[in-house]
Design an enzyme around this catalytic site. Structure first.
Site, PDB file in Angstrom:
ATOM      1  N   TYR B 294      90.484  -8.309  54.305  1.00  0.00           N
ATOM      2  CA  TYR B 294      91.845  -7.814  54.561  1.00  0.00           C
ATOM      3  C   TYR B 294      91.761  -6.488  55.316  1.00  0.00           C
ATOM      4  O   TYR B 294      91.195  -5.516  54.817  1.00  0.00           O
ATOM      5  CB  TYR B 294      92.571  -7.609  53.236  1.00  0.00           C
ATOM      6  CG  TYR B 294      94.068  -7.484  53.381  1.00  0.00           C
ATOM      7  CD1 TYR B 294      94.885  -8.588  53.191  1.00  0.00           C
ATOM      8  CD2 TYR B 294      94.667  -6.275  53.695  1.00  0.00           C
ATOM      9  CE1 TYR B 294      96.253  -8.495  53.311  1.00  0.00           C
ATOM     10  CE2 TYR B 294      96.042  -6.168  53.830  1.00  0.00           C
ATOM     11  CZ  TYR B 294      96.829  -7.280  53.629  1.00  0.00           C
ATOM     12  OH  TYR B 294      98.197  -7.178  53.754  1.00  0.00           O
ATOM     13  N   TYR B 344      99.317 -10.846  61.680  1.00  0.00           N
ATOM     14  CA  TYR B 344      99.485 -10.146  60.408  1.00  0.00           C
ATOM     15  C   TYR B 344     100.265 -11.021  59.456  1.00  0.00           C
ATOM     16  O   TYR B 344     101.485 -11.071  59.492  1.00  0.00           O
ATOM     17  CB  TYR B 344     100.207  -8.823  60.638  1.00  0.00           C
ATOM     18  CG  TYR B 344     100.455  -8.010  59.383  1.00  0.00           C
ATOM     19  CD1 TYR B 344      99.396  -7.440  58.677  1.00  0.00           C
ATOM     20  CD2 TYR B 344     101.739  -7.792  58.911  1.00  0.00           C
ATOM     21  CE1 TYR B 344      99.627  -6.681  57.539  1.00  0.00           C
ATOM     22  CE2 TYR B 344     101.976  -7.031  57.768  1.00  0.00           C
ATOM     23  CZ  TYR B 344     100.909  -6.486  57.091  1.00  0.00           C
ATOM     24  OH  TYR B 344     101.142  -5.735  55.971  1.00  0.00           O
TER      25      TYR B 344
END
Lengths: 130, 396
Positions: B294, B344
């Site tokens: 991440y 995203y």
């Protein structure tokens, strides 16, 4: 950027009464003496809920630091607001804005002391200065 | 080794992946509409009809415009599982974990897990609107932080990064190395939004957001949705795609104390969720072939790599600057370009690329050895972590 408006709620009323009078409150555990943030409801050391407000001396050290850049408009340089985390000498951390500080000189390890800013329509908020 | 408590034949696998087009900014649909598209795409990818899916887990982005009503939108009937999940950027990993447990226990045959968001509007910058923190109420103690100018994710992570830089000497150029490696991967990914070359000089010249972060330290913001279908190994045998086995997982929510001694910005929850996931999978770190981490900010990649053990604590900056995580490096990381350069979608960004790599469907960016893929989720300001260990094989 100056500080924004914060409104009080029942939990924070005592804290903001104190900031209006130029005092920064923390919480002290009546069982073990540990000092924590004013918002703490249970002692992180001993789990006691017997906590009372105490006055912080209002001094500490920067332990995190950043400079919020505004958007440049019409060729003027962007605004640069210094923000960060202060570790009070009593131990608690506080997220805060730094005032009267050179953004290029702001860094972790600097000693700072509390001041207060009260925008129109909001509560007095602790800020820190060198 | 199989997941503890697993009914024989019900080892959890990922059998479907649906990604809405995000190769450019897409407008005109709500988060729920994107999510419905993604579930349909994932079902088709698996070779299932949506009506055959037995459970649905949803995860809404910051605009909070996705929830259980998606089941109604998709005409799903008699579901055995339906919930909204929220652990911010750790949610995708969490959804896979809950779905895997339900499948392994025999509670449900297949579960669609979906993230969708639509924060972007035409002619509005990514830093405006929902992701800029605008309109947040400042009431009580928690209001002090945002009123002090610490309301946005870039500022929260900039403060964390400042502590890492102070403690370990990590530099902005090392942050830049993450951005450059991510872009090198993204240039090989037709799904990625940002495919122009990026140099360290470009990174250093990009405007400051919250110092120490430049623009290219920050992830993109995307409209779209990604869905994944979790089912059992037995069920997957008759489906279209090669199954990706969910071998291990973990979560950590550190709950950093806001006082002296806090490790905020120094150690992330991956230090716990990582080893626990690898232990469940019966592997060690040296078995990991691909890491999908991440990367809301370049710094997040560095601290996560350290905490998983890919390098020593404090040496993450030097590790990424060595080129280790880019194409051709020893530690292929964020092989689709990550959230910095591809799209995203919170934890669905690393998860989707992990599924693609585990299947061997990465095309030009495929990592040759992809037997074990580590997926890392991270949410809040380093407050929520999830780890998955995925593999094309049922045993590691």
């Amino acid at each position: 950027m100056s500080v924004g408006i914060v409104l009080r709620d029942a939990q924070s009323a005592d804290f903001f009464d104190a900031t209006a009078a130029g005092r920064l409150l923390v919480k002290r555990c009546q069982n073990c003496g540990h000092v924590s943030q004013a918002s703490t409801e249970m002692c992180p050391q001993c789990a006691s809920v017997d906590l009372t407000f105490a006055d912080s001396a209002g001094e500490g050290v920067i332990v995190a630091c950043g400079v919020v850049n505004g958007r440049s408009k019409d060729g003027t340089p962007p605004s640069r607001t210094v923000v960060g985390i202060v570790e009070l000498d009593e131990g608690p951390w506080i997220y805060t804005q730094f005032v009267d500080i050179d953004p290029d000189a702001a860094k972790i390890g600097l000693r700072v002391r509390v001041a207060f800013e009260q925008p129109e329509g909001g509560e007095a908020i602790p800020v820190f200065t060198i | 080794m199989s997941v503890p408590g697993t009914v024989p034949g019900r080892q959890p696998v990922i059998a479907g992946l649906g990604i809405t087009d995000m190769s450019k900014r897409v407008y005109g649909k709500s988060a729920s509409q994107f999510a419905a598209d993604a579930v349909r795409l994932a079902a088709a990818d698996a070779g299932l009809a949506v009506s055959e899916i037995g459970g649905l887990l949803t995860n809404a982005g910051i605009s909070r415009a996705l929830g259980m009503s998606l089941a109604t939108d998709l005409q799903m009937r008699d579901l055995r599982m339906l919930s909204e999940i929220q652990s911010y950027g750790a949610s995708a990993g969490a959804m896979i974990q809950y779905a895997s447990m339900a499948v392994a226990a025999g509670m449900v045959d297949s579960v669609a897990c979906v993230f969708g968001d639509a924060p972007l509007e035409p002619n509005l910058g990514a830093g405006s609107g929902a992701y800029g923190g605008a309109g947040r109420q400042s009431v009580g103690y928690s209001g002090i932080q945002s009123a002090s100018g610490i309301g946005s994710a870039p500022t929260g992570y900039a403060l964390a990064a400042s502590r890492h830089m102070d403690r370990f000497g990590t530099t902005t150029e090392q942050f830049g190395a993450v951005a450059v490696s991510s872009r090198e991967w993204a240039m090989k990914n037709p799904l990625a939004q940002m495919r122009d070359p990026l140099t360290l000089a470009d990174h250093q010249a990009s405007r400051m957001i919250t110092e120490p972060f430049h623009l290219f330290d920050c992830c993109l913001v995307s409209n779209g949705a990604i869905a994944v279908i979790v089912t059992s190994a037995d069920r997957a045998q008759s489906l279209r795609q090669p199954p990706v086995h969910v071998l291990g997982w973990g979560q950590t929510h550190p709950g950093y104390p806001l006082e002296r001694g806090s490790e905020f910005g120094i150690v992330s929850g991956a230090a716990i969720s990582g080893p626990e996931a690898m232990k469940m999978a019966g592997i060690s770190l040296s078995d990991v072939d691909v890491a999908e981490i991440y990367d809301c900010f370049t710094f997040t990649t560095i601290i996560s790599l350290e905490d998983y053990g890919f390098c020593e604590k404090g040496e993450g900056g030097a590790f990424v600057a060595s080129g280790a995580i880019g194409p051709g490096g020893d530690c292929p990381t964020n092989t689709g370009g990550g959230q910095l350069s591809s799209y995203y979608m919170w934890g669905m960004t690393p998860l989707s690329e992990a599924v693609i790599q585990a299947r061997g469907q990465g095309g030009e960016r495929q990592v040759p050895k992809h037997d074990v893929v580590l997926v890392s989720g991270n949410g809040g300001i380093l407050q929520h972590h999830s780890t998955l260990i995925l593999s094309p094989h049922d045993h590691s």
